[in-house]
Structures are given as structure tokens and as C-alpha cells.
Enzyme design. Sequence first.
Site, PDB file in Angstrom:
ATOM      1  N   ASP A  29       0.829  -1.219   0.000  1.00 52.16           N
ATOM      2  CA  ASP A  29       0.000   0.000   0.000  1.00 52.16           C
ATOM      3  C   ASP A  29       0.859   1.263   0.000  1.00 52.16           C
ATOM      4  O   ASP A  29       0.327   2.372  -0.080  1.00 52.16           O
ATOM      5  CB  ASP A  29      -0.973  -0.006   1.199  1.00 52.16           C
ATOM      6  CG  ASP A  29      -0.283  -0.285   2.511  1.00 52.16           C
ATOM      7  OD1 ASP A  29       0.722  -1.021   2.520  1.00 52.16           O
ATOM      8  OD2 ASP A  29      -0.725   0.223   3.550  1.00 52.16           O
ATOM      9  N   GLY A 192       2.288  -0.610  11.964  1.00 44.20           N
ATOM     10  CA  GLY A 192       1.394   0.350  12.615  1.00 44.20           C
ATOM     11  C   GLY A 192       2.110   1.029  13.760  1.00 44.20           C
ATOM     12  O   GLY A 192       3.328   0.933  13.871  1.00 44.20           O
ATOM     13  N   HIS A 219       8.593  -4.540  12.694  1.00 43.45           N
ATOM     14  CA  HIS A 219       8.936  -3.113  12.672  1.00 43.45           C
ATOM     15  C   HIS A 219       9.359  -2.731  14.095  1.00 43.45           C
ATOM     16  O   HIS A 219       8.542  -2.823  15.022  1.00 43.45           O
ATOM     17  CB  HIS A 219       7.708  -2.264  12.334  1.00 43.45           C
ATOM     18  CG  HIS A 219       7.405  -2.145  10.875  1.00 43.45           C
ATOM     19  ND1 HIS A 219       6.732  -3.106  10.181  1.00 43.45           N
ATOM     20  CD2 HIS A 219       7.670  -1.142   9.987  1.00 43.45           C
ATOM     21  CE1 HIS A 219       6.593  -2.706   8.916  1.00 43.45           C
ATOM     22  NE2 HIS A 219       7.150  -1.523   8.770  1.00 43.45           N
ATOM     23  N   GLU A 222      11.988   2.104  14.950  1.00 38.96           N
ATOM     24  CA  GLU A 222      11.677   3.150  13.961  1.00 38.96           C
ATOM     25  C   GLU A 222      11.039   4.327  14.699  1.00 38.96           C
ATOM     26  O   GLU A 222      11.576   5.419  14.716  1.00 38.96           O
ATOM     27  CB  GLU A 222      10.731   2.609  12.884  1.00 38.96           C
ATOM     28  CG  GLU A 222      10.359   3.646  11.830  1.00 38.96           C
ATOM     29  CD  GLU A 222       9.244   3.200  10.884  1.00 38.96           C
ATOM     30  OE1 GLU A 222       8.439   2.335  11.272  1.00 38.96           O
ATOM     31  OE2 GLU A 222       9.168   3.754   9.769  1.00 38.96           O
TER      32      GLU A 222
HETATM   33 ZN   LIG Z   1       7.615  -0.309   7.014  1.00 38.32          ZN
END
Ligand SMILES: [Zn+2]
Length: 378
Positions: A29, A192, A219, A222
Site C-alpha cells: 500500500d 502500525g 517493525h 523506527e
Molecule cells: Zn515499514
Amino acid sequence: MSIASDGDVKVQGASLRSLPKISLHDHLDGAVRPATVVELAQEIGLELPHTSTGSVSDGRALGDWFGSQADSGSLVNYLKTFDLTVGVMQSAEALTRVAREFVEDLAEDGVIYGEVRWAPEQHLSGGLSLDDAVDAVQQGIEEGEDAADRDGRSIRVGQILSAMRQNDRALEIAELALDHREDGVVGFDIAGPEDGFPASDHREAFDLLAANFMPVTVHAGEAAGLASIRSALLDGRALRLGHGVRIVSDLEVMGRDGEEVQVRFGDLARWVRDREIPLELSPSSNVHTGAIEAWGAELADHPFDLLYQLGFAVTVNVDNRTMSRTSLTRELALLVDAFGYDLDDLETFQFNAAAATFLPVEEREELVEMIAEGFRRA
Ligand SMILES: [Zn+2]
């Protein structure tokens, strides 16, 4: 060095685009062609954004809008862009088309193997089931691989299914990944809001995946720091870190001794370095989302080079090509510009990525051979 939006530059006479590359952290996306968003939005009557010059009506203007939202310094503006791309990807036809174009664009960029990640739970508002959504994406991937083949380019792409950290469907998505592992799915991820939603919230899903030996990336490092990275490794049993850039805050840089950087390692940073846990670094995205704001606001401030010099398993990624208006070729060009890398360095990043893929070892070795061959010919 000025880098065009297609990103290609020559390094030691070789076109970066023509070199064999691997894309590990690449959101479906986040990679929709702007012109496709415009077409799909018009088909379903989804409103396109208004800018100072009026409503966006073509792919070019929408591409500019994506770029300005991503570069606005606001994570909220950055994330708003996904409402639009996810909004147009709610039918099997749309998912298939976007996945096919995703693969075609990677092949065009010289990528020989990619792992596309996306969150099936975000694509159900048009009535699709989770299984239908995964099948639709797989169909598009296979069409894209076939199209690239007919063009004389060889590419393979595997799916990584992401669960959203703020929701409670991770166990379901883990089961979905296991159900489709013989049919295109190679791994699992959580995505998310990282801050406040640690991997430990989804421990049950990670236990199931671990019990079934399904590869996981998370993830982490970050938008949150060391505690999140720790949870990704201990609760998530992540084999790779999605960005992981904030691992640098577990390093104390003492100074330089000639070429050598003198650093004191924390236990976590030492573990990540010594176990060669791949870092899915994404230079432009890390600037855009503020992941590296502790070190500066420019790509040259990115601790990529420090991590590389210290022997971390660094890989180069795009994260969201449409929002950051980039490609893997362009990310490599930006790193060459910032840190003066040569072809040997760029080849090392691709070897790191080949070793980090969620493929069986024979296939990883094949990728290594293809990379070595491509760089030898360059
Ligand atoms: Zn990412």
C-alpha cells in the site's frame, strides 16, 4: 550529484538500475502507482485530495501530493496518504492489479527478488475474506512475475503478512500466514503505531509462529527505542528488524582512531551486531518519518554508515516507494552520494539482503550467485 526521480546514476561506470538487487522492506500500500490510485478512486467514487491548485485529477499531481505529504515533517500527514491507497485496494481486482504493478515496477528497477508486505485485515471493507485478499495479491504477484519473464527479466516475490499492532487480530493473521505458506507467503510482520504497542502485546501470535517455524520480521526501532527492539527479539523472535535504526542509541561513540570508530556497545546492540540480525534500513523513509531525528534531518545524518562500519548486517530498502517518491536504485544512489560508497559496498548490501530473505538456503545461495554475477559483469 543530482539524482533524478528514476534514481539511476552510474557508479564506476555501472548503471545502478541494471545491478541485481533485493527488496526486503517494501509495503504494497506504499507502492501503488499514483495513476492507478486516480483510476481506482474514480471507479469507486473515492474522493481524491484537494491541493492549493484544486482537486487532484491525474497521476502526476497525485504523485506530487504524496511526496509533499511525506516530506511535510508530520507523521500524521505522512500516514494520511495510506487512507487513500488502502481505500482503493478493497476488491480482489484492485489488489491483483496493484500487486501485479508492484512486481512489474520492481523488475523494471533491477530487483531480482522482493518480499512485499501488507496487512490483509485492512482490505476487508469491500466484503473480501482474509483468504480471498491473500489469494488476490498472490494472483497479481504471479501475473507480474510472468509479465517480467516475457520481458526477459527474472523476478520472484514473496508475501509477508503484517498484523496491525493497534488491533487484536495478530493471531488470526499468524494463522493466515501459516495457511498460505505453501502458496506464496514467506513471513509475518507487525506494523502500525510502534510506540505504546509493543510486540509483547501479540505474544500468542508469535508463539504460534515460532512453534511452526515461520519466519518473522518486526517493525522496531523506527518510532520507538530499545525497549521495542528488545520486545521484537524476545517476544517476537524476529529474525530481522524493520528499520531497527534506533539500535544506535545503545552505542556510545567514544571517538575515532584513524579509520576506526571507537564504540562502546550495549548488550542489545552487541547481540544484534554479533548475531548479524539484519536491519531493514530505509534511508529516505527514515528521514521522512523522523526515525533518525535524534541524529539530524538530512540523509547524510543517517547512522547507516556508522552501522555499516561497525559490522551490522545493514540492508537498503524503500519502505514506501510512492510516498517517498523513490526506488531501490534511488536509495542506493542517495547513499552513494552521502557516503561515497563504491560497487563493493553496494554488493555487500545486496549479499546481506540475500542472506536475510525468508527463502530456503539453496535459494538464498542462488540469489548470492546472481548478485555476484551481475556485479562482476557491471
Ligand atoms: Zn515499514
